[in-house]
Design a protein around this motif. Structure first.
Motif, PDB file in Angstrom:
ATOM      1  N   LYS A  47      11.136 124.065 -64.554  1.00 34.77           N
ATOM      2  CA  LYS A  47      12.226 124.985 -65.702  1.00 34.77           C
ATOM      3  C   LYS A  47      13.779 124.052 -65.074  1.00 34.77           C
ATOM      4  O   LYS A  47      13.962 125.183 -63.574  1.00 34.77           O
ATOM      5  N   ASN A  48      14.615 124.010 -65.414  1.00 36.05           N
ATOM      6  CA  ASN A  48      16.137 123.707 -65.028  1.00 36.05           C
ATOM      7  C   ASN A  48      16.310 122.687 -63.714  1.00 36.05           C
ATOM      8  O   ASN A  48      17.736 123.501 -62.882  1.00 36.05           O
ATOM      9  N   SER A  49      14.906 122.492 -63.531  1.00 39.95           N
ATOM     10  CA  SER A  49      15.607 121.556 -61.903  1.00 39.95           C
ATOM     11  C   SER A  49      15.969 120.338 -62.424  1.00 39.95           C
ATOM     12  O   SER A  49      16.467 120.120 -63.452  1.00 39.95           O
ATOM     13  N   LYS A  50      16.891 119.440 -61.241  1.00 44.56           N
ATOM     14  CA  LYS A  50      17.786 118.418 -61.733  1.00 44.56           C
ATOM     15  C   LYS A  50      16.946 117.099 -62.749  1.00 44.56           C
ATOM     16  O   LYS A  50      17.582 116.596 -63.681  1.00 44.56           O
ATOM     17  N   ALA A  51      15.688 116.847 -61.671  1.00 46.41           N
ATOM     18  CA  ALA A  51      15.159 116.066 -62.936  1.00 46.41           C
ATOM     19  C   ALA A  51      14.295 116.404 -64.454  1.00 46.41           C
ATOM     20  O   ALA A  51      15.004 115.864 -65.657  1.00 46.41           O
ATOM     21  N   ASN A  52      14.355 117.912 -65.103  1.00 47.71           N
ATOM     22  CA  ASN A  52      14.420 118.359 -66.241  1.00 47.71           C
ATOM     23  C   ASN A  52      15.443 118.080 -66.854  1.00 47.71           C
ATOM     24  O   ASN A  52      15.297 117.944 -67.663  1.00 47.71           O
ATOM     25  N   ILE A  53      16.074 118.981 -66.447  1.00 46.51           N
ATOM     26  CA  ILE A  53      17.828 118.842 -67.415  1.00 46.51           C
ATOM     27  C   ILE A  53      17.934 117.066 -67.900  1.00 46.51           C
ATOM     28  O   ILE A  53      18.807 116.632 -68.599  1.00 46.51           O
ATOM     29  N   THR A  54      17.779 116.275 -66.244  1.00 50.35           N
ATOM     30  CA  THR A  54      17.921 114.918 -66.724  1.00 50.35           C
ATOM     31  C   THR A  54      17.255 114.196 -67.875  1.00 50.35           C
ATOM     32  O   THR A  54      17.651 113.573 -68.882  1.00 50.35           O
ATOM     33  N   LEU A  55      15.953 114.649 -68.057  1.00 50.58           N
ATOM     34  CA  LEU A  55      15.486 114.634 -69.499  1.00 50.58           C
ATOM     35  C   LEU A  55      15.372 114.540 -70.521  1.00 50.58           C
ATOM     36  O   LEU A  55      15.498 114.076 -71.675  1.00 50.58           O
ATOM     37  N   LYS A  56      16.018 116.019 -70.563  1.00 49.87           N
ATOM     38  CA  LYS A  56      16.523 116.019 -71.467  1.00 49.87           C
ATOM     39  C   LYS A  56      17.906 116.011 -71.477  1.00 49.87           C
ATOM     40  O   LYS A  56      17.614 115.076 -73.422  1.00 49.87           O
ATOM     41  N   ASN A  57      18.637 115.900 -71.071  1.00 48.31           N
ATOM     42  CA  ASN A  57      20.172 114.788 -71.277  1.00 48.31           C
ATOM     43  C   ASN A  57      19.787 114.208 -72.302  1.00 48.31           C
ATOM     44  O   ASN A  57      20.166 113.127 -73.066  1.00 48.31           O
ATOM     45  N   LEU A  58      18.727 112.999 -70.858  1.00 51.64           N
ATOM     46  CA  LEU A  58      18.796 111.548 -71.718  1.00 51.64           C
ATOM     47  C   LEU A  58      17.591 111.408 -73.035  1.00 51.64           C
ATOM     48  O   LEU A  58      18.048 110.264 -74.195  1.00 51.64           O
ATOM     49  N   ASP A  59      16.938 112.929 -73.170  1.00 48.73           N
ATOM     50  CA  ASP A  59      15.884 112.660 -74.661  1.00 48.73           C
ATOM     51  C   ASP A  59      17.188 112.706 -75.987  1.00 48.73           C
ATOM     52  O   ASP A  59      17.176 112.492 -77.295  1.00 48.73           O
ATOM     53  N   SER A  60      18.765 113.856 -75.457  1.00 53.12           N
ATOM     54  CA  SER A  60      19.849 113.813 -75.851  1.00 53.12           C
ATOM     55  C   SER A  60      20.190 112.771 -76.618  1.00 53.12           C
ATOM     56  O   SER A  60      21.180 112.326 -77.358  1.00 53.12           O
ATOM     57  N   ASP A  61      20.548 111.980 -75.503  1.00 54.34           N
ATOM     58  CA  ASP A  61      21.090 110.809 -76.006  1.00 54.34           C
ATOM     59  C   ASP A  61      20.328 109.590 -76.849  1.00 54.34           C
ATOM     60  O   ASP A  61      21.595 108.690 -77.636  1.00 54.34           O
ATOM     61  N   ILE A  62      19.422 109.876 -76.865  1.00 53.92           N
ATOM     62  CA  ILE A  62      18.689 108.904 -78.282  1.00 53.92           C
ATOM     63  C   ILE A  62      19.127 109.531 -78.831  1.00 53.92           C
ATOM     64  O   ILE A  62      19.111 108.528 -80.138  1.00 53.92           O
ATOM     65  N   GLU A  63      18.554 110.516 -79.580  1.00 55.14           N
ATOM     66  CA  GLU A  63      19.555 111.024 -81.132  1.00 55.14           C
ATOM     67  C   GLU A  63      20.103 110.806 -81.446  1.00 55.14           C
ATOM     68  O   GLU A  63      21.392 110.721 -81.881  1.00 55.14           O
ATOM     69  N   VAL A  64      21.286 111.529 -80.021  1.00 57.06           N
ATOM     70  CA  VAL A  64      23.022 110.169 -80.150  1.00 57.06           C
ATOM     71  C   VAL A  64      23.502 109.575 -80.595  1.00 57.06           C
ATOM     72  O   VAL A  64      23.672 108.634 -81.561  1.00 57.06           O
ATOM     73  N   ALA A  65      21.921 108.127 -80.060  1.00 57.14           N
ATOM     74  CA  ALA A  65      22.464 106.431 -80.294  1.00 57.14           C
ATOM     75  C   ALA A  65      21.952 106.655 -81.886  1.00 57.14           C
ATOM     76  O   ALA A  65      22.359 105.696 -82.229  1.00 57.14           O
ATOM     77  N   GLU A  66      20.889 106.894 -82.374  1.00 56.50           N
ATOM     78  CA  GLU A  66      20.524 107.021 -83.379  1.00 56.50           C
ATOM     79  C   GLU A  66      21.719 107.450 -85.114  1.00 56.50           C
ATOM     80  O   GLU A  66      21.354 107.174 -85.902  1.00 56.50           O
ATOM     81  N   ASN A  67      21.982 108.566 -84.138  1.00 56.83           N
ATOM     82  CA  ASN A  67      22.635 109.116 -85.185  1.00 56.83           C
ATOM     83  C   ASN A  67      24.129 108.319 -85.519  1.00 56.83           C
ATOM     84  O   ASN A  67      24.879 108.201 -86.079  1.00 56.83           O
ATOM     85  N   THR A  68      24.840 107.805 -84.494  1.00 57.97           N
ATOM     86  CA  THR A  68      25.583 106.410 -84.176  1.00 57.97           C
ATOM     87  C   THR A  68      25.092 105.759 -84.740  1.00 57.97           C
ATOM     88  O   THR A  68      26.034 105.064 -85.456  1.00 57.97           O
ATOM     89  N   LEU A  69      24.023 105.003 -84.847  1.00 58.28           N
ATOM     90  CA  LEU A  69      23.533 104.180 -85.754  1.00 58.28           C
ATOM     91  C   LEU A  69      23.877 104.373 -87.110  1.00 58.28           C
ATOM     92  O   LEU A  69      24.026 103.378 -87.584  1.00 58.28           O
ATOM     93  N   GLU A  70      23.366 105.012 -86.993  1.00 54.12           N
ATOM     94  CA  GLU A  70      23.365 105.304 -88.743  1.00 54.12           C
ATOM     95  C   GLU A  70      24.248 105.238 -89.180  1.00 54.12           C
ATOM     96  O   GLU A  70      25.049 105.366 -90.450  1.00 54.12           O
ATOM     97  N   ALA A  71      25.256 106.627 -88.958  1.00 49.82           N
ATOM     98  CA  ALA A  71      26.945 106.379 -88.805  1.00 49.82           C
ATOM     99  C   ALA A  71      27.765 104.992 -88.694  1.00 49.82           C
ATOM    100  O   ALA A  71      28.357 105.044 -89.952  1.00 49.82           O
ATOM    101  N   GLY A  72      27.338 104.281 -88.036  1.00 51.18           N
ATOM    102  CA  GLY A  72      28.126 102.407 -88.274  1.00 51.18           C
ATOM    103  C   GLY A  72      27.392 101.678 -89.284  1.00 51.18           C
ATOM    104  O   GLY A  72      28.205 101.172 -90.022  1.00 51.18           O
ATOM    105  N   LYS A  73      25.900 102.310 -89.219  1.00 50.80           N
ATOM    106  CA  LYS A  73      25.643 101.355 -91.117  1.00 50.80           C
ATOM    107  C   LYS A  73      26.443 101.908 -92.412  1.00 50.80           C
ATOM    108  O   LYS A  73      26.915 101.475 -93.300  1.00 50.80           O
ATOM    109  N   LYS A  74      26.083 103.378 -92.058  1.00 50.67           N
ATOM    110  CA  LYS A  74      27.529 103.722 -93.100  1.00 50.67           C
ATOM    111  C   LYS A  74      29.212 103.379 -93.093  1.00 50.67           C
ATOM    112  O   LYS A  74      29.415 102.728 -94.571  1.00 50.67           O
ATOM    113  N   THR A  75      28.919 102.982 -92.514  1.00 52.51           N
ATOM    114  CA  THR A  75      30.845 103.112 -92.327  1.00 52.51           C
ATOM    115  C   THR A  75      31.050 101.283 -92.729  1.00 52.51           C
ATOM    116  O   THR A  75      31.736 101.407 -93.061  1.00 52.51           O
TER     117      THR A  75
END
Length: 421
Positions: free
Chosen positions: A300-328
């Motif tokens: 917990k809270n290791s650099k590798a652990n935080i990196t993976l969490k952030n990269l997982d969040s990046d996927i969610e951001v990219a999904e939201n951006t894609l959906e927003a782009g389709k709507k726009t």
């Protein structure tokens, strides 16, 4: 051909120079892409990215070397020489690098998408500048025709004055009307030159000759049919690629920090000593296999652990951006579509208004010839007709630009937007 386009086409036929070399919109776009430095840089960047995507990470490392020595003795007349060539071949494989090919493929696709986006922006800028020139030319041609009509009217009024059939006031009013028409003509000439300068700036070419006609007022495909084309646009594909890259970045980090890693290192070498007295040949081969199990990602809270969490969040951001782009994009397509439909209605209205203005001008001319109204009243009626012509032209140009805007959003030829006749 509808009645609203007849007067414009007649003007173009009468006033366009015969034999002048034409400059189509397609030619202008082609010249801009060859001339524009942004386009050139985009092409260079694309070439670089495609070259990088062809790198083979699995090629072995090869090294060749050789040394030579010689010695001699003058006293006993002896000499010797030897050459020592060496060849080494080695390679290394790791399971952490199993996504390399996919990463290179996505990188190449992203570069192609960015290149296409740059080209489309250039096309849109050139298209807008091109139709601004067309609009300015048609506007000037209308004004040239009005100046000719005013000049003819002034000569007729002067003739009537010399024959005692009208007053000096009518002559003065006719002269003022001609002066106003010439003043408007000068303004439209400047507008045309400014529009040509802007197009020349984009294309690097002098704007001369006949340009394309305005697009027809046709029946569009249904909005749903056009919205279905949005998924294949660069706008959406760029967002889809960003999502794929985010997912791949997570998998790569997981492969190197949260999964067992199997590594294989192998090398073989050959060394020889070729001498005038004796020769030897040796070889050596080594193979190493390593299995490592990273555990940092599970802390917990290791650099590798935080990196993976952030990269997982990046996927969610990219999904939201894609959906927003389709709507726009869908909203922009819908807005452009409705604007085109509204422009068509406005053109119909202005076409009817132009007919009424023409009838009014004809009646005013007959009333003036009969001495029932003053020349000022006649000039006002003719001015209303000129304004009706200009309003119709402006809306026709607006319609053409809206068609190109919708085609740009969907990245299809303008002909794709119309229903088959």
């Amino acid at each position: 051909m509808n009645h609203r386009s007849v007067s414009l086409l007649l003007l173009m036929c009468i006033l366009s120079p015969l034999g002048a070399q034409s400059m189509s919109l397609a030619d202008a776009i082609k010249q801009a892409k060859a001339y524009n430095t942004d386009a050139q840089n985009a092409a260079i960047t694309l070439s670089q990215k495609l070259n990088e995507a062809q790198i083979n990470e699995y090629l072995p490392s090869i090294r060749l070397s050789a040394g030579a020595t010689a010695q001699a003795s003058l006293l006993d007349a002896s000499y010797s020489a030897n050459i020592s060539p060496t060849a080494t071949l080695s390679f290394s494989l790791s399971s952490a690098n199993r996504y390399t090919d996919e990463q290179q493929s996505l990188s190449a696709q992203s570069a192609q998408s960015n290149y296409a986006s740059t080209m489309q922006q250039i096309e849109l800028a050139v298209t807008t500048a091109y139709w601004n020139v067309v609009a300015a030319e048609l506007s000037l041609q209308m004004q040239q025709l009005e100046v000719a009509q005013k000049q003819e009217a002034l000569e007729r009024v002067r003739s009537e004055y010399e024959g005692g059939e009208t007053t000096t006031l009518a002559v003065s009013q006719a002269e003022l009307s001609l002066a106003d028409a010439k003043l408007s003509k000068g303004s439209r000439e400047r507008n045309l030159q400014e529009a040509k300068d802007q197009l020349s700036l984009l294309t690097g070419a002098t704007v001369e000759g006949k340009l394309d006609d305005l697009l027809p007022i046709g029946e569009l495909e249904s909005l749903d049919a056009l919205l279905a084309l949005a998924s294949s646009t660069t706008t959406i594909k760029k967002s889809e690629l960003a999502l794929e890259q985010a997912k791949l970045a997570y998998l790569e980090a997981q492969a190197s920090s949260a999964s067992p890693i199997l590594s294989l290192d192998a090398s073989t070498s050959f060394a020889a000593n070729l001498s005038t007295t004796a020769s030897t040949l040796r070889d050596a081969t080594t193979v190493g296999v390593t299995i490592s199990i990273p555990v940092d990602a599970y802390l917990k809270n290791s650099k590798a652990n935080i990196t993976l969490k952030n990269l997982d969040s990046d996927i969610e951001v990219a999904e939201n951006t894609l959906e927003a782009g389709k709507k726009t994009l869908a909203s922009s397509i819908t807005s452009a579509y409705r604007s085109i439909e509204e422009a068509k209605k406005t053109i119909d209205y202005l076409g009817d208004y132009e007919l009424l203005a023409q009838q009014s001008a004809d009646l005013s001319q007959r009333a003036y010839d009969a001495g029932e109204i003053s020349y000022r009243e006649l000039a006002e009626s003719q001015k209303s007709l000129s304004q009706a012509h200009l309003s119709l032209l402006a809306e026709q140009v607006n319609h053409t630009l809206l068609i190109h805007e919708l085609a740009h959003l969907l990245q299809v030829p303008t002909t794709t937007l119309y229903k088959e006749s």
